[in-house]
Scaffold this motif. Structure first.
Motif, mmCIF file in Angstrom:
data_model
loop_
_atom_site.group_PDB
_atom_site.id
_atom_site.type_symbol
_atom_site.label_atom_id
_atom_site.label_comp_id
_atom_site.label_asym_id
_atom_site.label_seq_id
_atom_site.Cartn_x
_atom_site.Cartn_y
_atom_site.Cartn_z
ATOM 1 N N HIS A 184 0.831 -1.204 0.000
ATOM 2 C CA HIS A 184 0.000 0.000 0.000
ATOM 3 C C HIS A 184 0.863 1.251 0.000
ATOM 4 O O HIS A 184 0.553 2.250 -0.671
ATOM 5 C CB HIS A 184 -0.935 0.001 1.213
ATOM 6 N N ILE A 185 1.976 1.229 0.732
ATOM 7 C CA ILE A 185 2.883 2.377 0.748
ATOM 8 C C ILE A 185 3.409 2.653 -0.660
ATOM 9 O O ILE A 185 3.415 3.799 -1.120
ATOM 10 C CB ILE A 185 4.050 2.138 1.715
ATOM 11 N N LEU A 186 3.829 1.608 -1.354
ATOM 12 C CA LEU A 186 4.383 1.795 -2.698
ATOM 13 C C LEU A 186 3.318 2.234 -3.688
ATOM 14 O O LEU A 186 3.591 3.035 -4.588
ATOM 15 C CB LEU A 186 5.047 0.506 -3.165
ATOM 16 N N ASP A 187 2.104 1.721 -3.532
ATOM 17 C CA ASP A 187 1.013 2.166 -4.408
ATOM 18 C C ASP A 187 0.726 3.646 -4.226
ATOM 19 O O ASP A 187 0.563 4.395 -5.199
ATOM 20 C CB ASP A 187 -0.254 1.353 -4.123
ATOM 21 N N VAL A 188 0.666 4.088 -2.960
ATOM 22 C CA VAL A 188 0.411 5.502 -2.689
ATOM 23 C C VAL A 188 1.588 6.349 -3.178
ATOM 24 O O VAL A 188 1.396 7.425 -3.756
ATOM 25 C CB VAL A 188 0.156 5.728 -1.183
ATOM 26 N N ALA A 189 2.811 5.857 -2.966
ATOM 27 C CA ALA A 189 3.986 6.598 -3.424
ATOM 28 C C ALA A 189 3.946 6.776 -4.944
ATOM 29 O O ALA A 189 4.313 7.845 -5.457
ATOM 30 C CB ALA A 189 5.260 5.865 -3.008
ATOM 31 N N LYS A 190 3.507 5.760 -5.666
ATOM 32 C CA LYS A 190 3.407 5.856 -7.127
ATOM 33 C C LYS A 190 2.361 6.903 -7.530
ATOM 34 O O LYS A 190 2.588 7.704 -8.440
ATOM 35 C CB LYS A 190 3.038 4.491 -7.709
ATOM 36 N N ILE A 191 1.223 6.906 -6.836
ATOM 37 C CA ILE A 191 0.176 7.897 -7.119
ATOM 38 C C ILE A 191 0.702 9.310 -6.871
ATOM 39 O O ILE A 191 0.489 10.227 -7.665
ATOM 40 C CB ILE A 191 -1.066 7.619 -6.244
ATOM 41 N N VAL A 192 1.420 9.475 -5.757
ATOM 42 C CA VAL A 192 1.992 10.786 -5.422
ATOM 43 C C VAL A 192 3.021 11.195 -6.466
ATOM 44 O O VAL A 192 3.019 12.332 -6.952
ATOM 45 C CB VAL A 192 2.618 10.752 -4.013
ATOM 46 N N ASN A 193 3.902 10.279 -6.834
ATOM 47 C CA ASN A 193 4.969 10.596 -7.780
ATOM 48 C C ASN A 193 4.421 10.995 -9.136
ATOM 49 O O ASN A 193 5.021 11.813 -9.844
ATOM 50 C CB ASN A 193 5.907 9.387 -7.920
ATOM 51 N N GLU A 194 3.294 10.433 -9.515
ATOM 52 C CA GLU A 194 2.681 10.758 -10.806
ATOM 53 C C GLU A 194 1.736 11.945 -10.723
ATOM 54 O O GLU A 194 1.194 12.387 -11.738
ATOM 55 C CB GLU A 194 1.954 9.527 -11.343
ATOM 56 N N GLY A 195 1.507 12.457 -9.496
ATOM 57 C CA GLY A 195 0.661 13.628 -9.324
ATOM 58 C C GLY A 195 -0.809 13.380 -9.556
ATOM 59 O O GLY A 195 -1.550 14.312 -9.900
ATOM 60 N N HIS A 196 -1.276 12.149 -9.337
ATOM 61 C CA HIS A 196 -2.676 11.801 -9.596
ATOM 62 C C HIS A 196 -3.522 12.085 -8.352
ATOM 63 O O HIS A 196 -3.872 11.180 -7.585
ATOM 64 C CB HIS A 196 -2.797 10.336 -9.997
ATOM 65 N N ILE A 197 -3.850 13.351 -8.154
ATOM 66 C CA ILE A 197 -4.590 13.757 -6.954
ATOM 67 C C ILE A 197 -5.935 13.045 -6.884
ATOM 68 O O ILE A 197 -6.399 12.668 -5.798
ATOM 69 C CB ILE A 197 -4.782 15.283 -6.954
ATOM 70 N N GLN A 198 -6.577 12.820 -8.018
ATOM 71 C CA GLN A 198 -7.910 12.214 -8.026
ATOM 72 C C GLN A 198 -7.909 10.792 -7.490
ATOM 73 O O GLN A 198 -8.969 10.264 -7.110
ATOM 74 C CB GLN A 198 -8.503 12.240 -9.442
ATOM 75 N N ASP A 199 -6.726 10.144 -7.454
ATOM 76 C CA ASP A 199 -6.663 8.756 -6.984
ATOM 77 C C ASP A 199 -6.249 8.630 -5.528
ATOM 78 O O ASP A 199 -6.120 7.514 -5.019
ATOM 79 C CB ASP A 199 -5.660 7.972 -7.847
ATOM 80 N N LEU A 200 -6.037 9.758 -4.848
ATOM 81 C CA LEU A 200 -5.562 9.685 -3.460
ATOM 82 C C LEU A 200 -6.603 9.118 -2.514
ATOM 83 O O LEU A 200 -6.266 8.404 -1.562
ATOM 84 C CB LEU A 200 -5.155 11.083 -2.980
ATOM 85 N N TRP A 201 -7.867 9.430 -2.743
ATOM 86 C CA TRP A 201 -8.901 9.116 -1.750
ATOM 87 C C TRP A 201 -9.928 8.102 -2.236
ATOM 88 O O TRP A 201 -10.933 7.886 -1.579
ATOM 89 C CB TRP A 201 -9.634 10.404 -1.343
ATOM 90 N N LYS A 202 -9.686 7.491 -3.388
ATOM 91 C CA LYS A 202 -10.667 6.539 -3.906
ATOM 92 C C LYS A 202 -9.965 5.334 -4.491
ATOM 93 O O LYS A 202 -8.767 5.354 -4.766
ATOM 94 C CB LYS A 202 -11.560 7.199 -4.968
ATOM 95 N N GLY A 203 -10.704 4.262 -4.688
ATOM 96 C CA GLY A 203 -10.147 3.063 -5.287
ATOM 97 C C GLY A 203 -9.455 2.165 -4.276
ATOM 98 O O GLY A 203 -9.449 2.413 -3.059
ATOM 99 N N ASP A 204 -8.857 1.099 -4.778
ATOM 100 C CA ASP A 204 -8.228 0.102 -3.910
ATOM 101 C C ASP A 204 -7.051 0.664 -3.128
ATOM 102 O O ASP A 204 -6.693 0.126 -2.076
ATOM 103 C CB ASP A 204 -7.748 -1.088 -4.756
#
Length: 640
Positions: free
Chosen positions: A362-382
């Motif tokens: 989960h840490i790496l998944d969130v880190a990937k979202i942050v690194n790509e700047g995908h704000i819309q994916d921070l609070w939704k989805g798996d």
């Protein structure tokens, strides 16, 4: 700024009521520059004799903008980036800021020729197309580019890897084997990958392969930018080698364990002379090594990387390992990131992360979202980040966000002190590690026996978890200094009946070195712990620092001014470290103090859990803010 320290503006000392004084104060504040920057800019401006006063002030402001951009990590100022110019100028005087075209036009004035010229001129400023450099960074960057190009043209070699070396102690993946092969065959190898991609296993495979090719341990050097990164590199290599059982460990493996060079900081490796401001090793006195492996290469600044390349013999193999998505160096430049992008033939990227299988997915998944700047994916989805408002709702797994209030932050820190600092992995209190005093070895012998085990356990306890924050000072308690002060007060409350120590730090507290100390071989960012030592019947607090397989210690009283508490530390200082759990405190700040790179780097310091203490809005602003650096190095290699 006093009247006496105020630099000359156009050759006239600005008197206190002069409105220009307030203007330059605002400029320094808006550009986050020290007062000395104005003195430097004004000194250069005065070399442009003949410019009228208004144009002198334009030139002074333009130089300040260049210094500000260098302070942000760029090696030059792009003159054709209107957005960047607006970002620098808008806070200065609002609608009264001078037009950017007017500012940069002053560079073309004949009167400016003594301070700005082309690449061949001996002027303090260099203009190459639409790029404005200081002479210092231009020369460093072009020299580094030339050194890299020479290294890339050097002949490679072909090695056949012993299959046995790739199967023990851990089976290497296909991409890891390719990375090892690249390092053995190329004069320069760049190995990049995110957290948990097995870079240490690759280093061990390289070391073993080099020894089987005939190199001795003394032919191989290991280094990292900081003391903590070097220490962690050495520990990881030893731990991997110790996993080899007796039948798999041959004479070369044993030689690595007993005689391998301990990883050093780059400054120590290159032999920095602080008094002379130069390195002992350079092109005329290169390092005596057949191979050099440098970890955490993304942390290496432009000028230090140049010094490293200049100190290499032509036949020395250089391997740089790092994660280009982490924060670039504190100093100007982003050399590793530029080289990875510009030299695909010399680069191997590791994709698979072993942390996924170890509970850190989960840490790496969130880190990937942050690194790509995908704000819309921070609070939704798996991979959404859960938001909680009570301590009782924290699961202490993966990434979670705790919405901050002062009482809630204090309650969290109270709990952190009890569960993460005062309690060991086996649920026992650390009190048994602190008292009674450890007995000093006789005749300068190394620490050993039960005392060594106690010291190791205490250091390992602090290495399990850490509080991180982007800034040292800031609003309220949500900054490193305030967090350390609060946790220190908790420690004082528990220890008020103990033996008094040097004011400000007590027995059992974690500390960090503030400045390079070449006499003690300690460096900025090195971390230690305070323990009570009995020497010749007298108890005194000493600071213990890891060194090799053991520790060195120094009297706390003699080092007090060189230390700070490190219950909490900045994200920059945490680079090169790895913890099981991280608490990341993100304050509400304007400007570029909280960026995507800072948040990604902080997240990837943790293996099991990250508790974000921030408002969702502050977190989103940080994810949206990408730090942009301008550097010439990558452009050099893109030229046809």
């Amino acid at each position: 700024m006093s009247e006496l320290s105020l630099p000359l503006l156009g050759g006239v000392l600005a008197a206190p009521p002069d409105p220009r004084q307030a203007r330059w104060q605002r400029a320094l504040s808006a550009l986050y520059l020290p007062e000395g920057a104005l003195a430097m800019a004004d000194e250069l401006t005065r070399m442009a004799a003949g410019l009228e006063l208004a144009r002198q002030q334009d030139l002074t402001l333009l130089i300040l903008v260049l210094l500000a951009e260098q302070g942000r990590g760029s090696t030059y100022l792009p003159l054709d980036d209107e957005g960047l110019a607006a970002a620098h100028l808008e806070p200065l005087e609002g609608r009264q800021a001078p037009p950017w075209d007017r500012l940069k036009a002053v560079l073309d004035a004949p009167e400016a020729a003594p301070i700005v010229g082309d690449a061949k001129a001996a002027t303090p400023l260099v203009r190459v197309g639409q790029r404005l450099f200081s002479r210092r960074y231009f020369r460093s960057e072009t020299r580094l580019a030339a050194a890299i190009q020479r290294r890339m043209l050097a002949p490679g070699s072909t090695h056949t890897l012993d299959e046995r070396l790739l199967q023990s102690p851990d089976q290497l993946s296909a991409e890891q084997i390719q990375a090892v092969q690249l390092a053995l065959d190329r004069p320069l190898a760049l190995i990049t990958g995110g957290p948990g991609t097995g870079k240490t296993a690759i280093v061990v495979a390289m070391l073993r392969a080099w020894l089987h090719e005939g190199l001795s341990p003394n032919d191989i050097l290991l280094a990292a930018p900081t003391g903590k990164a070097a220490q962690r590199m050495g520990q990881a290599i030893r731990a991997t080698l110790l996993k080899l059982d007796g039948q798999d460990r041959d004479a070369q493996d044993q030689a690595l364990l007993t005689r391998a060079t301990e990883p050093q900081t780059l400054h120590r490796l290159l032999g920095w002379h602080p008094g002379q401001g130069s390195f002992r090793h350079h092109a005329g006195n290169p390092l005596a090594a057949k191979a050099l492996v440098v970890d955490e290469a993304s942390m290496i600044g432009q000028e230090l990387m140049e010094a490293l390349f200049q100190a290499l013999s032509p036949d020395t193999t250089l391997v740089l390992l790092g994660d280009p998505d982490q924060l670039p160096s504190v100093e100007a430049g982003q050399v590793f990131r530029d080289l990875v992008a510009a030299l695909p033939g010399a680069t191997r990227r590791l994709q698979y992360s072993f942390r996924m299988a170890a509970g850190g997915g989960h840490i790496l998944d969130v880190a990937k979202i942050v690194n790509e700047g995908h704000i819309q994916d921070l609070w939704k989805g798996d991979h959404a980040i859960p938001q909680v408002e009570r301590l009782a709702d924290l699961s202490n797994r993966g990434v979670e966000l705790l919405k901050p209030t002062v009482p809630l932050l204090e309650a969290f820190l109270d709990q952190w002190m009890e569960q993460r600092i005062r309690t060991q992995d086996d649920k026992q209190s650390i009190d048994s590690l602190l008292f009674p005093p450890v007995q000093a070895p006789k005749d300068g012998a190394p620490w050993g026996g039960e005392d060594l085990l106690r010291i190791r356990k205490l250091v390992a306890n602090y290495d399990r978890s850490r509080v991180l924050c982007p800034v040292n000072t800031g609003p309220g308690m949500m900054e490193v200094d305030g967090l350390n002060d609060y946790l220190h007060r908790l420690a004082l409350d528990r220890a008020k009946d103990q033996l008094e120590t040097t004011p400000g730090i007590i027995v059992g507290e974690p500390v960090m070195v503030l400045h390079n100390d070449y006499r003690r071989s300690l460096f900025n960012g090195d971390q230690g712990v305070v323990l009570l030592v009995r020497r010749e019947g007298v108890d005194r607090p000493e600071v213990f620092f890891p060194r090799g397989d053991g520790f060195v210690s120094f009297p706390l009283a003699a080092m007090r001014e060189e230390l700070t508490l490190s219950y909490a530390m900045t994200v920059h200082k945490a680079q090169g470290s790895e913890f099981e759990r991280v608490a990341l405190v993100v304050p509400e700040l304007e400007g570029e103090f909280v960026t995507r790179g800072i948040l990604y780097t902080a997240l990837t310091r943790a293996k099991l859990a990250v508790t974000i203490i921030a408002s969702p809005e502050a977190w989103e602003r940080g994810v949206a803010r990408e730090e942009k650096r301008w550097s010439y190095l990558g452009e050099v290699f893109k030229k046809p």
